[in-house]
Scaffold this active site. Structure first.
Site, mmCIF file in Angstrom:
data_model
loop_
_atom_site.group_PDB
_atom_site.id
_atom_site.type_symbol
_atom_site.label_atom_id
_atom_site.label_comp_id
_atom_site.label_asym_id
_atom_site.label_seq_id
_atom_site.Cartn_x
_atom_site.Cartn_y
_atom_site.Cartn_z
ATOM 1 N N GLU A 66 -16.150 -41.086 81.490
ATOM 2 C CA GLU A 66 -14.691 -41.065 81.863
ATOM 3 C C GLU A 66 -13.889 -39.246 82.176
ATOM 4 O OE1 GLU A 66 -12.365 -43.903 79.986
ATOM 5 O OE2 GLU A 66 -13.139 -45.225 80.491
ATOM 6 N N LYS A 68 1.205 -50.375 78.946
ATOM 7 C CA LYS A 68 0.631 -49.381 78.977
ATOM 8 C C LYS A 68 1.779 -48.029 78.147
ATOM 9 C CE LYS A 68 -3.447 -51.238 78.389
ATOM 10 N NZ LYS A 68 -4.223 -50.714 79.687
ATOM 11 N N LYS A 81 -7.181 -43.001 76.495
ATOM 12 C CA LYS A 81 -7.889 -43.669 76.924
ATOM 13 C C LYS A 81 -8.941 -43.512 75.654
ATOM 14 C CE LYS A 81 -9.859 -42.980 81.308
ATOM 15 N NZ LYS A 81 -9.669 -44.917 80.923
ATOM 16 N N GLY A 82 -10.470 -44.822 75.934
ATOM 17 C CA GLY A 82 -11.564 -45.075 75.499
ATOM 18 C C GLY A 82 -11.624 -46.648 74.250
ATOM 19 N N GLY A 83 -10.500 -47.192 74.590
ATOM 20 C CA GLY A 83 -10.323 -48.557 74.191
ATOM 21 C C GLY A 83 -11.637 -48.779 74.559
ATOM 22 N N GLY A 84 -12.188 -48.622 75.808
ATOM 23 C CA GLY A 84 -13.971 -50.036 75.992
ATOM 24 C C GLY A 84 -14.682 -48.740 75.628
ATOM 25 N N GLY A 90 -12.793 -50.945 82.312
ATOM 26 C CA GLY A 90 -12.015 -51.726 82.144
ATOM 27 C C GLY A 90 -11.371 -52.779 83.005
ATOM 28 N N SER A 91 -10.274 -53.772 82.280
ATOM 29 C CA SER A 91 -10.005 -55.202 82.879
ATOM 30 C C SER A 91 -9.219 -54.581 84.149
ATOM 31 C CB SER A 91 -9.592 -55.711 82.163
ATOM 32 O OG SER A 91 -8.884 -55.190 81.561
HETATM 33 C C1 5RP Z 1 -12.100 -48.079 78.718
HETATM 34 C C2 5RP Z 1 -10.737 -46.971 78.968
HETATM 35 C C3 5RP Z 1 -10.338 -47.805 79.922
HETATM 36 O O1 5RP Z 1 -9.139 -47.747 80.882
HETATM 37 C C4 5RP Z 1 -9.207 -48.095 78.580
HETATM 38 O O2 5RP Z 1 -9.540 -49.052 77.362
HETATM 39 C C5 5RP Z 1 -7.906 -49.945 79.538
HETATM 40 O O3 5RP Z 1 -7.970 -50.335 79.629
HETATM 41 P P1 5RP Z 1 -8.492 -52.049 80.053
HETATM 42 O O4 5RP Z 1 -8.079 -51.834 82.172
HETATM 43 O O5 5RP Z 1 -8.690 -53.282 80.474
HETATM 44 O O6 5RP Z 1 -6.068 -52.155 79.833
HETATM 45 O O7 5RP Z 1 -10.146 -45.937 78.347
HETATM 46 O O8 5RP Z 1 -12.732 -46.895 77.986
#
Ligand code: 5RP
Length: 217
Positions: free
Chosen positions: A103, A121, A94-97, A29-30
């Site tokens: 993970e 968050k 989690k899991g947006g990415g 993630g970012s």
């Molecule tokens: C990826 C995740 C990331 O940790 C989550 O999406 C947070 O992302 P970001 O740091 O870009 O806000 O779980 O699967």
């Protein structure tokens, strides 16, 4: 401070948890990208990393940090990763990415899960962010029907295939009062690989990027 600057503050603050001469668990993630930038400053003092996604692997290798197969690693002192939501009990979504399964596997191996987030968050109740569920492709419709029975509105994440060759259902409108039970209930549906609730094994340490800098809890 921008949201990205808060992510950066959290990512760099996680460096203090990295022990020299160890293999480091690295998420996706970012926010983690900032952590990888920080980790690169001590790349000659660590053995290398295990990574939860192809994207993080590419970035680590770009810095010349060796990336190990998790099967060749018997212990990890820390796993550093972000989250889409986190509550006061350190339960996370989690899991947006779309990297949730890898993970969760790396988090299971690690002694300490260090969660790095910006302050947007933090939530009182998980579920505003749609809960990602990784599903075997042929089970997609069946799993979606079961998720409706649990009270959610699953939406197929079009055009996304996970690093494991599966699909993602994002479940909207779930008010997750008992994250530990919900995590188990969803994982019990046949065809689910895993879901994005990290509650049974939450974070051990949370680093929150705020306008005042990184704060730990
Ligand atoms: C990826 C995740 C990331 O940790 C989550 O999406 C947070 O992302 P970001 O740091 O870009 O806000 O779980 O699967």
């Amino acid at each position: 401070m921008t949201q990205d600057e808060m992510k950066k503050a959290a990512g760099w603050a996680a460096l203090e948890y990295v022990q020299e001469d160890t293999i480091v668990g690295v998420g996706t993630g970012s926010t983690v990208n900032h952590f990888i930038d920080a980790l690169a400053t001590m790349k000659d003092r660590i053995q290398g990393a295990v990574s939860s996604s192809e994207a993080s692997t590419e970035k680590l290798l770009g810095y010349g940090i060796e990336v190990f197969d998790l099967n060749s690693v018997s212990e990890l002192s820390v796993y550093v990763d972000g989250a889409d939501e986190i509550n006061e009990h350190n339960h996370m979504i989690k899991g947006g990415g779309a990297a949730l399964t890898r993970e969760k596997i790396i988090a299971a191996v690690a002694d300490q899960f260090i969660c790095i987030v910006d302050n947007t968050k933090e939530v009182p109740i998980l579920g505003e962010f749609p809960l990602p569920v990784e599903v075997i492709p042929m089970a997609r419709s069946y799993v979606a029907r079961q998720l409706v029975k649990l009270g959610g509105d699953p939406v197929y994440r079009e055009g996304v295939t996970t690093d494991n060759g599966n699909v993602i259902l994002d479940v909207y409108n779930m008010k997750i009062i008992d994250p530990v039970k919900m995590e188990k209930d969803i994982n019990a549906i046949v065809g689910v690989v895993t879901n994005g609730l990290f509650a049974d094994r939450g974070a051990n340490q949370v680093i929150i990027g705020t306008p005042e800098g990184a704060q730990k809890r």
